[in-house]
Design a protein around this motif. Sequence first.
Motif, PDB file in Angstrom:
ATOM      1  N   ASP A  24      -8.411  -1.404   9.057  1.00 37.68           N
ATOM      2  CA  ASP A  24      -9.611  -1.942   9.706  1.00 37.68           C
ATOM      3  C   ASP A  24     -10.621  -2.438   8.676  1.00 37.68           C
ATOM      4  OD1 ASP A  24      -8.489  -1.349  12.154  1.00 37.68           O
ATOM      5  OD2 ASP A  24      -9.722   0.444  12.499  1.00 37.68           O
ATOM      6  N   LEU A  25     -10.773  -1.709   7.584  1.00 35.65           N
ATOM      7  CA  LEU A  25     -11.714  -2.098   6.542  1.00 35.65           C
ATOM      8  C   LEU A  25     -11.331  -3.447   5.944  1.00 35.65           C
ATOM      9  CD1 LEU A  25     -14.190  -1.373   4.856  1.00 35.65           C
ATOM     10  CD2 LEU A  25     -12.676  -0.172   3.292  1.00 35.65           C
ATOM     11  N   GLY A  26     -10.060  -3.672   5.736  1.00 36.40           N
ATOM     12  CA  GLY A  26      -9.601  -4.936   5.176  1.00 36.40           C
ATOM     13  C   GLY A  26      -9.827  -6.114   6.099  1.00 36.40           C
ATOM     14  N   LEU A  27      -9.920  -5.857   7.398  1.00 30.57           N
ATOM     15  CA  LEU A  27     -10.112  -6.931   8.374  1.00 30.57           C
ATOM     16  C   LEU A  27     -11.583  -7.241   8.650  1.00 30.57           C
ATOM     17  CD1 LEU A  27      -7.337  -5.909  10.923  1.00 30.57           C
ATOM     18  CD2 LEU A  27      -7.252  -7.741   9.218  1.00 30.57           C
ATOM     19  N   MET A  28     -12.473  -6.402   8.145  1.00 31.45           N
ATOM     20  CA  MET A  28     -13.907  -6.624   8.392  1.00 31.45           C
ATOM     21  C   MET A  28     -14.404  -7.836   7.614  1.00 31.45           C
ATOM     22  SD  MET A  28     -15.352  -2.723   8.294  1.00 31.45           S
ATOM     23  CE  MET A  28     -17.045  -3.272   8.394  1.00 31.45           C
ATOM     24  N   PRO A  29     -15.229  -8.671   8.251  1.00 31.91           N
ATOM     25  CA  PRO A  29     -15.801  -9.821   7.532  1.00 31.91           C
ATOM     26  C   PRO A  29     -16.621  -9.347   6.325  1.00 31.91           C
ATOM     27  CG  PRO A  29     -16.216  -9.985   9.892  1.00 31.91           C
ATOM     28  CD  PRO A  29     -15.649  -8.621   9.645  1.00 31.91           C
ATOM     29  N   GLY A  30     -16.413  -9.955   5.191  1.00 30.76           N
ATOM     30  CA  GLY A  30     -17.151  -9.614   3.984  1.00 30.76           C
ATOM     31  C   GLY A  30     -16.663  -8.355   3.295  1.00 30.76           C
ATOM     32  N   SER A  31     -15.531  -7.821   3.712  1.00 31.50           N
ATOM     33  CA  SER A  31     -15.004  -6.596   3.117  1.00 31.50           C
ATOM     34  C   SER A  31     -14.719  -6.789   1.640  1.00 31.50           C
ATOM     35  CB  SER A  31     -13.717  -6.172   3.826  1.00 31.50           C
ATOM     36  OG  SER A  31     -13.155  -5.039   3.196  1.00 31.50           O
ATOM     37  N   VAL A  32     -14.954  -5.736   0.860  1.00 30.11           N
ATOM     38  CA  VAL A  32     -14.652  -5.791  -0.569  1.00 30.11           C
ATOM     39  C   VAL A  32     -13.165  -5.562  -0.826  1.00 30.11           C
ATOM     40  CG1 VAL A  32     -16.972  -5.090  -1.251  1.00 30.11           C
ATOM     41  CG2 VAL A  32     -15.210  -3.349  -0.903  1.00 30.11           C
ATOM     42  N   ILE A  33     -12.428  -5.217   0.215  1.00 26.71           N
ATOM     43  CA  ILE A  33     -10.982  -5.019   0.102  1.00 26.71           C
ATOM     44  C   ILE A  33     -10.278  -6.202   0.754  1.00 26.71           C
ATOM     45  CG2 ILE A  33      -9.020  -3.551   0.710  1.00 26.71           C
ATOM     46  CD1 ILE A  33     -10.915  -1.180   0.756  1.00 26.71           C
ATOM     47  N   ALA A  34      -9.450  -6.882  -0.003  1.00 23.99           N
ATOM     48  CA  ALA A  34      -8.716  -8.030   0.522  1.00 23.99           C
ATOM     49  C   ALA A  34      -7.735  -7.577   1.595  1.00 23.99           C
ATOM     50  CB  ALA A  34      -7.963  -8.724  -0.607  1.00 23.99           C
ATOM     51  N   VAL A  35      -7.465  -8.437   2.540  1.00 20.83           N
ATOM     52  CA  VAL A  35      -6.557  -8.119   3.634  1.00 20.83           C
ATOM     53  C   VAL A  35      -5.201  -7.650   3.109  1.00 20.83           C
ATOM     54  CG1 VAL A  35      -5.317  -9.048   5.632  1.00 20.83           C
ATOM     55  CG2 VAL A  35      -7.696  -9.684   5.258  1.00 20.83           C
ATOM     56  N   GLY A  36      -4.664  -8.342   2.127  1.00 18.68           N
ATOM     57  CA  GLY A  36      -3.361  -7.964   1.579  1.00 18.68           C
ATOM     58  C   GLY A  36      -3.372  -6.589   0.933  1.00 18.68           C
ATOM     59  N   THR A  37      -4.448  -6.288   0.219  1.00 16.43           N
ATOM     60  CA  THR A  37      -4.581  -4.969  -0.410  1.00 16.43           C
ATOM     61  C   THR A  37      -4.689  -3.890   0.645  1.00 16.43           C
ATOM     62  OG1 THR A  37      -5.664  -5.967  -2.319  1.00 16.43           O
ATOM     63  CG2 THR A  37      -5.979  -3.599  -2.013  1.00 16.43           C
ATOM     64  N   ALA A  38      -5.482  -4.139   1.682  1.00 16.04           N
ATOM     65  CA  ALA A  38      -5.646  -3.169   2.764  1.00 16.04           C
ATOM     66  C   ALA A  38      -4.330  -2.962   3.503  1.00 16.04           C
ATOM     67  CB  ALA A  38      -6.731  -3.634   3.729  1.00 16.04           C
ATOM     68  N   THR A  39      -3.619  -4.033   3.744  1.00 18.73           N
ATOM     69  CA  THR A  39      -2.337  -3.934   4.443  1.00 18.73           C
ATOM     70  C   THR A  39      -1.340  -3.122   3.623  1.00 18.73           C
ATOM     71  OG1 THR A  39      -2.729  -6.025   5.558  1.00 18.73           O
ATOM     72  CG2 THR A  39      -0.441  -5.283   5.445  1.00 18.73           C
ATOM     73  N   SER A  40      -1.311  -3.358   2.332  1.00 16.70           N
ATOM     74  CA  SER A  40      -0.410  -2.616   1.446  1.00 16.70           C
ATOM     75  C   SER A  40      -0.774  -1.128   1.406  1.00 16.70           C
ATOM     76  CB  SER A  40      -0.479  -3.222   0.042  1.00 16.70           C
ATOM     77  OG  SER A  40       0.285  -2.478  -0.859  1.00 16.70           O
ATOM     78  N   ALA A  41      -2.071  -0.825   1.286  1.00 19.82           N
ATOM     79  CA  ALA A  41      -2.511   0.571   1.251  1.00 19.82           C
ATOM     80  C   ALA A  41      -2.210   1.264   2.575  1.00 19.82           C
ATOM     81  CB  ALA A  41      -4.000   0.649   0.939  1.00 19.82           C
ATOM     82  N   ALA A  42      -2.432   0.566   3.689  1.00 22.64           N
ATOM     83  CA  ALA A  42      -2.140   1.138   5.012  1.00 22.64           C
ATOM     84  C   ALA A  42      -0.649   1.430   5.150  1.00 22.64           C
ATOM     85  CB  ALA A  42      -2.616   0.195   6.110  1.00 22.64           C
ATOM     86  N   ALA A  43       0.180   0.516   4.664  1.00 22.25           N
ATOM     87  CA  ALA A  43       1.632   0.721   4.737  1.00 22.25           C
ATOM     88  C   ALA A  43       2.049   1.934   3.919  1.00 22.25           C
ATOM     89  CB  ALA A  43       2.360  -0.532   4.249  1.00 22.25           C
ATOM     90  N   LYS A  44       1.421   2.131   2.768  1.00 26.05           N
ATOM     91  CA  LYS A  44       1.746   3.294   1.937  1.00 26.05           C
ATOM     92  C   LYS A  44       1.368   4.589   2.655  1.00 26.05           C
ATOM     93  CE  LYS A  44       1.312   5.245  -2.647  1.00 26.05           C
ATOM     94  NZ  LYS A  44       2.699   5.436  -2.968  1.00 26.05           N
TER      95      LYS A  44
END
Length: 110
Positions: free
Chosen positions: A76-96
Amino acid sequence: MGDIHIDTKLRADLAVREMLAATFQLVADVPTTVTTGCGQRVPLAMTSGDPGVVTCPPCREFAQREHLRLADLVQDLGLMPGSVIAVGTATSAAAKHREIAARFGGPVGG
């Protein structure tokens, strides 16, 4: 020999300690006992963050739930507008986190 547990902070205190030591050469004291996912207070030496090592069933269930919760949060954090975490990074961390949760849901040593 008793069960091996996981602490309620998923060993985050130890990760922070290691990061501070590596960055600033500051070392905080390691706690001697911790509260576990099953609600007990045990020596830190009787805990692990490795799904292949934790043998306490309630701690395994706790860790599985927490890793799934963290996966949802980081996604969810990666999908927020203006997030400091890129979508790809958030997706990878969530998958882990989901992979770790799945390992806690399986047999010990698996």
